[in-house]
Design an enzyme around this catalytic site. Structure first.
Site, short mmCIF file in Angstrom:
data_model
loop_
_atom_site.label_atom_id
_atom_site.label_comp_id
_atom_site.label_asym_id
_atom_site.label_seq_id
_atom_site.Cartn_x
_atom_site.Cartn_y
_atom_site.Cartn_z
CE1 TYR A 8 -2.84 1.64 2.31
CE2 TYR A 8 -2.28 0.84 0.11
CZ TYR A 8 -1.90 1.20 1.39
OH TYR A 8 -0.57 1.15 1.74
CG HIS A 9 -2.51 2.33 -3.51
ND1 HIS A 9 -3.20 1.17 -3.74
CD2 HIS A 9 -1.23 1.95 -3.26
CE1 HIS A 9 -2.38 0.13 -3.65
NE2 HIS A 9 -1.17 0.57 -3.36
CB THR A 22 2.14 2.86 -0.75
OG1 THR A 22 2.15 1.90 -1.80
CG2 THR A 22 1.01 3.82 -1.01
CE1 TYR A 53 -5.60 -12.39 -7.83
CE2 TYR A 53 -5.23 -10.09 -7.26
CZ TYR A 53 -5.60 -11.37 -6.89
OH TYR A 53 -5.97 -11.62 -5.59
CE LYS A 102 -0.26 3.77 3.47
NZ LYS A 102 0.53 3.72 4.70
CB SER A 152 -6.86 1.00 -4.28
OG SER A 152 -5.93 1.35 -3.26
CG ASP A 171 -1.30 -1.64 16.88
OD1 ASP A 171 -0.35 -1.88 16.10
OD2 ASP A 171 -2.49 -1.86 16.59
#
Ligand code: USQ
Length: 391
Positions: A181-182, A144, A252, A185, A179, A31
């Site tokens: 981020y997604h 994800t 939201y 992945k 996103s 890490d």
């Protein structure tokens, strides 16, 4: 088995290390401790305090008998990563060492670039290092469910059969991430699949839903983190923290967004099943890892009921959706492969939420001190960079 966890200091990684050690596996860790810094950057803290790394490692050795060989390094440090793999000789590498936040990736170019570079390049470095130093090892890569987006058809586990112009084939199911981020992945998934085809590596790509929950450890140094801020907190963990401090829950938009959810305990069980049931050499397999499909409205109802059972008056305050996402849609993912391997879900969510809320009650003041980090400021639409100030 010798299991090396990349991301061993994180929410899932630190709990997984303990879970695997309890089952008799030899656990190593990697890490770069970046998550601690990211949460500090957005001016927040983990609701449940976590020990500094040296204290964590000391507690691990005391409780599980053996020290955890630990390398504080970034996966993109390719030479050092190679040396860590050679030293530990893993049979399984669990890769959780990525930036996991969609909002963080949506702040501005710098954050989008960081998330994609960190995630995609880190995974590529790991793939090459595994090829060179432990080609027999099984890679479990955390992807994800968000890779698939929310298509208007059922979501299979990675692949589907398609007939097009009279011919049939089995192909990767389309990815429609929501996103930066997604999307990182999605790119990872392509690279992992290609490495399996190219070099005969074996991998499980885990399409995981949203994880929630807090475990109770016998020693506070063994606690894992639980984030609640708008950037690193996930929906149910945030809602439970809001309930605990008497702040309204923040669905939201219209709250019809549906996602797959599973508890931290179930995530540990599933990742362990994947580790203990490896794929064949050269095989790239995909698991959809979730337990319940729930809408944001369902989450609100569940947290309200759980809070009421503990005497909390849980209010809600819908906020304009800062994200670009469907608020009414079809959502039916398959999730059979892990069940066929023996996944038996633990507590139902109605029972898990009161446990989590109860676990969070002692940290009321700590959460309240950072309550201004609960409301969303990162917008998908206008890309305005928020001004985070550390309190
Ligand atoms: N949401 C609210 N109110 C909130 C927070 C979230 O309504 O206060 C909604 C979001 O709009 C979204 C849903 O809840 O529709 C889930 O949001 P989230 O922040 O819990 O999850 P997400 O951004 O999708 O990301 C999380 C993890 C990520 C993982 C992903 C799995 O941070 O690492 O990959 O869940 S999945 O959602 O299946 O893609």
């Amino acid at each position: 088995m010798r299991v090396l966890i990349a991301g061993a200091d994180g929410y899932i990684g630190w709990s997984l290390a303990q879970h695997l050690a309890r089952r008799g596996h030899t656990v190593g860790g990697i890490d770069a401790l970046l998550r601690r810094g990211w949460v500090a950057e957005v001016g927040s803290v983990s609701a449940i305090p976590i020990a500094p790394l040296p204290e964590r490692l000391a507690a691990f050795e005391e409780h599980f008998g053996d020290p955890m060989p630990f390398h504080e390094l970034d996966l993109r440090n390719h030479e050092a990563l190679g040396a860590a793999l050679r030293a530990f000789e893993p049979e399984v590498v669990v890769h959780l060492a990525e930036c996991p936040s969609a909002p963080y990736s949506m702040v501005d170019f710098q954050h989008a670039d960081f998330v994609q570079t960190n995630n995609v390049s880190g995974t590529l470095s790991l793939l090459f290092a595994m090829r060179d130093h432990c080609p027999e090892a099984h890679l479990i890569k955390l992807g994800t469910m968000g890779e698939y987006g929310t298509p208007n058809v059922d979501i299979p586990e990675g692949f589907f059969e398609i007939e097009y112009r009279g011919r049939r084939d089995t192909m990767p199911f389309p990815r429609q991430a929501g996103s930066w981020y997604h999307w990182s992945k999605v790119f990872d998934s392509q690279n992992v699949a290609f490495a399996c085809r190219l070099w005969g590596l074996r991998a499980t790509d885990v399409m995981q839903g949203v994880v929630y929950g807090a475990l109770t450890e016998e020693d506070s140094r063994l606690n894992t983190r639980l984030d609640f801020d708008e950037v690193f907190g996930t929906a149910l963990n945030r809602f439970c923290c809001q309930a605990v401090i008497g702040r309204p829950l923040t669905p939201y938009g219209q709250g019809g967004q549906s996602r797959g959810f599973l508890s931290l305990a179930d995530s540990l069980q599933c990742l362990t099943l994947a580790a203990e049931n490896p794929p064949e050499h050269g095989e790239y397999r995909v698991f959809n890892q979730l337990r319940d499909v729930l809408s944001v409205r369902d989450l609100v109802r569940l947290v309200r009921d759980a809070g009421a059972g503990l005497g909390l008056d849980v209010q809600l305050k819908p906020v304009d959706n800062p994200r670009l996402e469907a608020e009414h849609h079809y959502y039916r993912p398959d999730a059979d492969k892990l069940r066929r391997l023996g996944f038996t879900p633990s507590l139902p969510i109605e029972e898990e939420l009161p446990v989590m809320i109860h676990r969070l009650l002692p940290y009321r003041d700590r959460i309240s001190a950072h309550a201004d980090r609960l409301l969303p400021t990162v917008s998908w639409r206008d890309g305005r960079a928020p001004h985070w100030e550390t309190p």
